[in-house]
Write an enzyme that holds these catalytic residues in place. Structure first.
Site, PDB file in Angstrom:
ATOM      1  N   ASP A 100     129.553 -17.527   0.992  1.00 23.86           N
ATOM      2  CA  ASP A 100     129.997 -18.561   1.909  1.00 23.86           C
ATOM      3  C   ASP A 100     129.411 -18.205   3.284  1.00 23.86           C
ATOM      4  O   ASP A 100     129.585 -17.091   3.776  1.00 23.86           O
ATOM      5  CB  ASP A 100     131.528 -18.559   1.965  1.00 23.86           C
ATOM      6  CG  ASP A 100     132.103 -19.920   2.315  1.00 23.86           C
ATOM      7  OD1 ASP A 100     131.547 -20.568   3.214  1.00 23.86           O
ATOM      8  OD2 ASP A 100     133.116 -20.297   1.705  1.00 23.86           O
ATOM      9  N   ASP A 154     129.397 -23.681   5.283  1.00 24.39           N
ATOM     10  CA  ASP A 154     130.586 -24.282   5.879  1.00 24.39           C
ATOM     11  C   ASP A 154     130.197 -25.364   6.898  1.00 24.39           C
ATOM     12  O   ASP A 154     129.321 -25.133   7.745  1.00 24.39           O
ATOM     13  CB  ASP A 154     131.359 -23.153   6.582  1.00 24.39           C
ATOM     14  CG  ASP A 154     132.795 -23.528   6.910  1.00 24.39           C
ATOM     15  OD1 ASP A 154     133.563 -23.796   5.980  1.00 24.39           O
ATOM     16  OD2 ASP A 154     133.146 -23.528   8.109  1.00 24.39           O
ATOM     17  N   GLU A 211     128.742 -27.994   2.982  1.00 19.55           N
ATOM     18  CA  GLU A 211     129.983 -28.741   3.157  1.00 19.55           C
ATOM     19  C   GLU A 211     129.744 -29.806   4.222  1.00 19.55           C
ATOM     20  O   GLU A 211     129.290 -29.481   5.320  1.00 19.55           O
ATOM     21  CB  GLU A 211     131.103 -27.798   3.578  1.00 19.55           C
ATOM     22  CG  GLU A 211     132.463 -28.477   3.513  1.00 19.55           C
ATOM     23  CD  GLU A 211     133.529 -27.774   4.331  1.00 19.55           C
ATOM     24  OE1 GLU A 211     134.709 -27.947   4.025  1.00 19.55           O
ATOM     25  OE2 GLU A 211     133.185 -27.061   5.299  1.00 19.55           O
ATOM     26  N   HIS A 214     139.936 -24.410  -1.496  1.00 19.04           N
ATOM     27  CA  HIS A 214     140.953 -23.691  -0.723  1.00 19.04           C
ATOM     28  C   HIS A 214     141.524 -24.512   0.430  1.00 19.04           C
ATOM     29  O   HIS A 214     142.428 -24.052   1.120  1.00 19.04           O
ATOM     30  CB  HIS A 214     140.332 -22.402  -0.188  1.00 19.04           C
ATOM     31  CG  HIS A 214     139.210 -22.688   0.769  1.00 19.04           C
ATOM     32  ND1 HIS A 214     138.025 -23.272   0.374  1.00 19.04           N
ATOM     33  CD2 HIS A 214     139.112 -22.515   2.103  1.00 19.04           C
ATOM     34  CE1 HIS A 214     137.252 -23.431   1.419  1.00 19.04           C
ATOM     35  NE2 HIS A 214     137.875 -22.981   2.485  1.00 19.04           N
ATOM     36  N   ASP A 215     140.968 -25.700   0.668  1.00 25.48           N
ATOM     37  CA  ASP A 215     141.460 -26.562   1.749  1.00 25.48           C
ATOM     38  C   ASP A 215     142.298 -27.727   1.234  1.00 25.48           C
ATOM     39  O   ASP A 215     142.815 -28.515   2.036  1.00 25.48           O
ATOM     40  CB  ASP A 215     140.281 -27.170   2.529  1.00 25.48           C
ATOM     41  CG  ASP A 215     139.484 -26.129   3.288  1.00 25.48           C
ATOM     42  OD1 ASP A 215     140.053 -25.087   3.651  1.00 25.48           O
ATOM     43  OD2 ASP A 215     138.279 -26.373   3.502  1.00 25.48           O
TER      44      ASP A 215
HETATM   45  O1  TEU Z   1     136.531 -26.759   6.336  1.00 24.39           O
HETATM   46  C1  TEU Z   1     136.002 -27.758   7.119  1.00 24.39           C
HETATM   47  C2  TEU Z   1     136.637 -29.039   7.164  1.00 24.39           C
HETATM   48  O2  TEU Z   1     135.958 -30.041   7.149  1.00 24.39           O
HETATM   49  C3  TEU Z   1     138.058 -29.187   7.476  1.00 24.39           C
HETATM   50  O3  TEU Z   1     138.256 -30.517   7.871  1.00 24.39           O
HETATM   51  C4  TEU Z   1     138.877 -28.886   6.327  1.00 24.39           C
HETATM   52  O4  TEU Z   1     138.930 -29.991   5.484  1.00 24.39           O
HETATM   53  C5  TEU Z   1     140.201 -28.494   6.833  1.00 24.39           C
HETATM   54  O5  TEU Z   1     140.724 -27.691   5.850  1.00 24.39           O
HETATM   55  C6  TEU Z   1     141.094 -29.629   7.179  1.00 24.39           C
HETATM   56  O6  TEU Z   1     142.172 -29.713   6.345  1.00 24.39           O
HETATM   57  C7  TEU Z   1     135.852 -25.543   6.409  1.00 24.39           C
HETATM   58  C8  TEU Z   1     136.518 -24.510   5.556  1.00 24.39           C
HETATM   59  O7  TEU Z   1     136.435 -24.887   4.217  1.00 24.39           O
HETATM   60  C9  TEU Z   1     137.916 -24.306   6.046  1.00 24.39           C
HETATM   61  O8  TEU Z   1     138.629 -23.409   5.237  1.00 24.39           O
HETATM   62  C10 TEU Z   1     137.818 -23.778   7.452  1.00 24.39           C
HETATM   63  O9  TEU Z   1     139.107 -23.666   7.992  1.00 24.39           O
HETATM   64  C11 TEU Z   1     136.967 -24.655   8.344  1.00 24.39           C
HETATM   65  O10 TEU Z   1     135.752 -25.061   7.724  1.00 24.39           O
HETATM   66  C12 TEU Z   1     136.564 -23.895   9.574  1.00 24.39           C
HETATM   67  O11 TEU Z   1     135.649 -22.905   9.225  1.00 24.39           O
END
Ligand code: TEU
Ligand code: CA
Length: 584
Positions: A101, A207, A268, A342-343
């Site tokens: 990542d 990311d 992403e 994970h989000d």
């Molecule tokens: O997530 C990016 C993102 O687009 C966020 O909107 C995400 O959906 C967030 O969880 C809102 O609910 C990435 C990573 O996957 C996330 O874990 C990080 O917190 C974020 O970037 C910052 O690095």
């Protein structure tokens, strides 16, 4: 995309590991690299070909590792570089590749670049970050350069006393954004990639990669976002994504680093449109292999209300979104297929039924997803049908996003119980509860106290149970993984949506030469009866996989009138029916 253009990641399935929550080897309550190493048999049994490892770099963990303070070292709670090398070797020995990542839209405020660069405007590292003068005539610290809101609440700018101006952070103030206009910063990123490639990694998940190029105005400022909500700050992502220089930065990265290796790359890309997605992953003129688009993830929130404004999923919306992306990338790109990470909350709780029909609906969701064209991603525990966790109060939460949202929403006057209802449905801690390995304490995740409490249902839902039960969600995933690479139509077929308007049934056909794959899913707890159009009538069909015992002849003949049982999913393989109207 056709067989001649096949890349190694087209017929693989990726498994995402969130290291903090996967397996704890030393009883400190935090998952770690030796913990992963000890659990590789689970991945081998499942049959996945790639692991995407969420960040393991040194980090103050304000956002669980998505705030990196040293890109060339492992966080001590996760282990050492030697542990990392051992993990790569062990994965490779089992034929599993590893994707790192890479978080380079921002770093940690504890990274030396920022810790030192913020001290003076003359420091060479000062230029790695994005700075802005106070807006209007007001003085700091309450007049940020523009009205952008940070993803984790509050303004996206924080005042920096030593330099007398503000730095930008699209996420938390502990995650200052990097300035990709700076050639030295871009060279650092390329070197970080080379460092991990030299250690044997097989690719990168990048990311929020479509946020790196900011929408600079001719006046050298970042423009205000449109006002869509009360208060001083406004959501800014829509303005920031896919900035004018994005493709230039990504193409440079491709030329410098990526093109010299045979990698899996996935970016992403929140808010990406199909046209933007195509541009990023075009095999000739783009830069990455796949992207994570968010269109389907945004279908169950009120438009413009953000992720916490809940709205039930309308199945035709999901089907339309899926078809849009299948069409947009077919033959000219490659989809990543995901329903969780994970989000996101656990998909079986979100779009399935985590009560009576948990097993059936988890298998259905997997079938619906994996039947499409693209590379499927499984988030740890999804293959067990793990569900959302009963977060009783904000004290049970560990996620910076949920905690900040709760504080801000309650401050705005929302009732705490109401805020918790959204967090229970959408909060990221749902996905981050410890992986459930067996029915022992804390699901066998740790001999200590887990950093985030285990979902209490680990007593029933765990890997040991699932592997022992031939009828489990796990074995359904295992079969999906094994089957998809056996059939060219599964890999290369065009997707044709059937019954697009049906509110409970999702049905689609995959079409490749005279081969057909037919996927039928009943997204409801009621029996559903329906007819399919003539194009979906197959010759010599076989039922490849289902989640209910096969009826009658085992699915050898496809009926004219279909009847699916609660949360039933089936995949048939067959040939196109001979066209009887065309004559001999
Ligand atoms: O997530 C990016 C993102 O687009 C966020 O909107 C995400 O959906 C967030 O969880 C809102 O609910 C990435 C990573 O996957 C996330 O874990 C990080 O917190 C974020 O970037 C910052 O690095
Ligand atoms: Ca540990």
């Amino acid at each position: 995309m056709n067989p001649p253009d096949q890349r190694w990641w087209h017929d693989q399935v990726v498994y995402q590991i969130y290291p903090r929550s996967f397996a704890d080897s030393n009883g400190d309550g935090i998952g770690d690299l030796p913990g992963i190493l000890a659990r590789l048999d689970h991945l081998v049994a499942l049959g996945v070909g790639v692991v995407w490892l969420s960040p393991v770099y040194r980090s103050p963990m304000a956002d669980n590792g998505y705030d990196i303070s040293d890109y060339r070292d492992i966080a001590p709670e996760f282990g050492t570089l030697a542990d990392f090398d051992a993990l790569v070797a062990a994965l490779h020995a089992r034929g599993i590749r590893l994707v790192m990542d890479l978080v380079v839209n921002h770093c940690s405020d504890q990274h030396p670049w920022f810790a030192q660069g913020r001290q003076s405007r003359d420091h060479p590292w000062h230029g790695y970050f994005i700075w802005g003068e106070p807006a209007g005539d007001g003085g700091p610290p309450n007049h940020p350069p523009n009205n952008w809101e940070a993803c984790f609440n509050g303004p996206a700018w924080t005042f920096n006393p030593p330099t007398g101006d503000y730095f930008l952070h699209l996420f938390s103030p502990q995650q200052p954004d990097l300035d990709w206009r700076c050639p030295a910063l871009r060279a650092e990123v390329h070197n970080i990639q080379r460092f991990w490639l030299a250690r044997g990694v097989d690719g990168f998940r990048m990311d929020v990669i479509n946020l790196i190029a900011k929408p600079w105005g001719d006046d050298g400022r970042l423009p205000d976002a449109p006002v869509v909500q009360p208060g001083p700050v406004q959501p800014a992502f829509a303005l920031v994504v896919h900035g004018p220089q994005l493709m230039a930065y990504l193409r440079e990265m491709r030329a410098e680093v990526l093109s010299h290796h045979d990698l899996l790359t996935v970016g992403e890309a929140p808010l990406a449109t199909p046209a933007q997605g195509r541009e990023i992953i075009d095999p000739d003129t783009g830069a990455l292999g796949m992207l994570f688009q968010f269109e389907h993830m945004d279908l169950d929130c009120q438009p413009g209300g953000g992720k916490w404004a809940l709205k039930p999923l309308h199945l035709p919306d999901l089907k339309a979104s899926m078809q849009r992306w299948q069409d947009a990338l077919h033959g000219r790109g490659w989809n990543s297929l995901y329903l969780g990470n994970h989000d996101q909350p656990r998909v079986v709780s979100r779009w399935g039924d985590d009560g009576r029909w948990r097993v059936h609906s988890a298998k259905l969701l997997a079938t619906w997803l994996h039947g499409q064209q693209g590379t499927p991603y499984i988030y740890q525990g999804e293959e067990l049908g793990m569900s959302n966790t009963p977060l009783a109060s904000i004290d049970d939460c560990r996620d910076i996003e949920s905690i900040n949202h709760f504080r801000a929403a309650v401050q705005r006057g929302q009732a705490p119980a109401e805020v918790m209802r959204s967090i229970r449905a959408k909060g990221r801690d749902n996905a981050r509860t410890p992986m459930a390995w067996d029915a022992s304490a804390h699901g066998g995740f740790s001999t200590g106290t887990p950093w985030l409490a285990s979902n209490p249902n680990f007593t029933d839902i765990n890997a040991a149970q699932a592997r022992a039960d031939g009828d489990s969600v796990f074995h359904h995933y295992r079969q999906l993984i094994a089957l998809r690479r056996l059939h060219p139509v599964w890999l290369w077929g065009r997707t044709v949506q059937l019954l697009a308007e049906h509110e409970q049934v999702a049905a689609y056909l995959r079409v490749w030469q005279d081969r057909r794959l037919l996927v039928l899913c009943n997204f409801s707890a009621e029996h559903q009866c329906f007819d399919l159009p003539a194009e979906a009538v197959l010759q010599a069909p076989t039922l490849l996989l289902g989640n209910w015992p096969a009826e009658g002849d085992g699915g050898a003949s496809v009926p004219a009138h279909w009847r699916l049982r609660p949360w039933e999913a089936r995949i048939y393989l067959g040939c196109a029916a001979r066209d009887t109207t065309a004559g001999p």
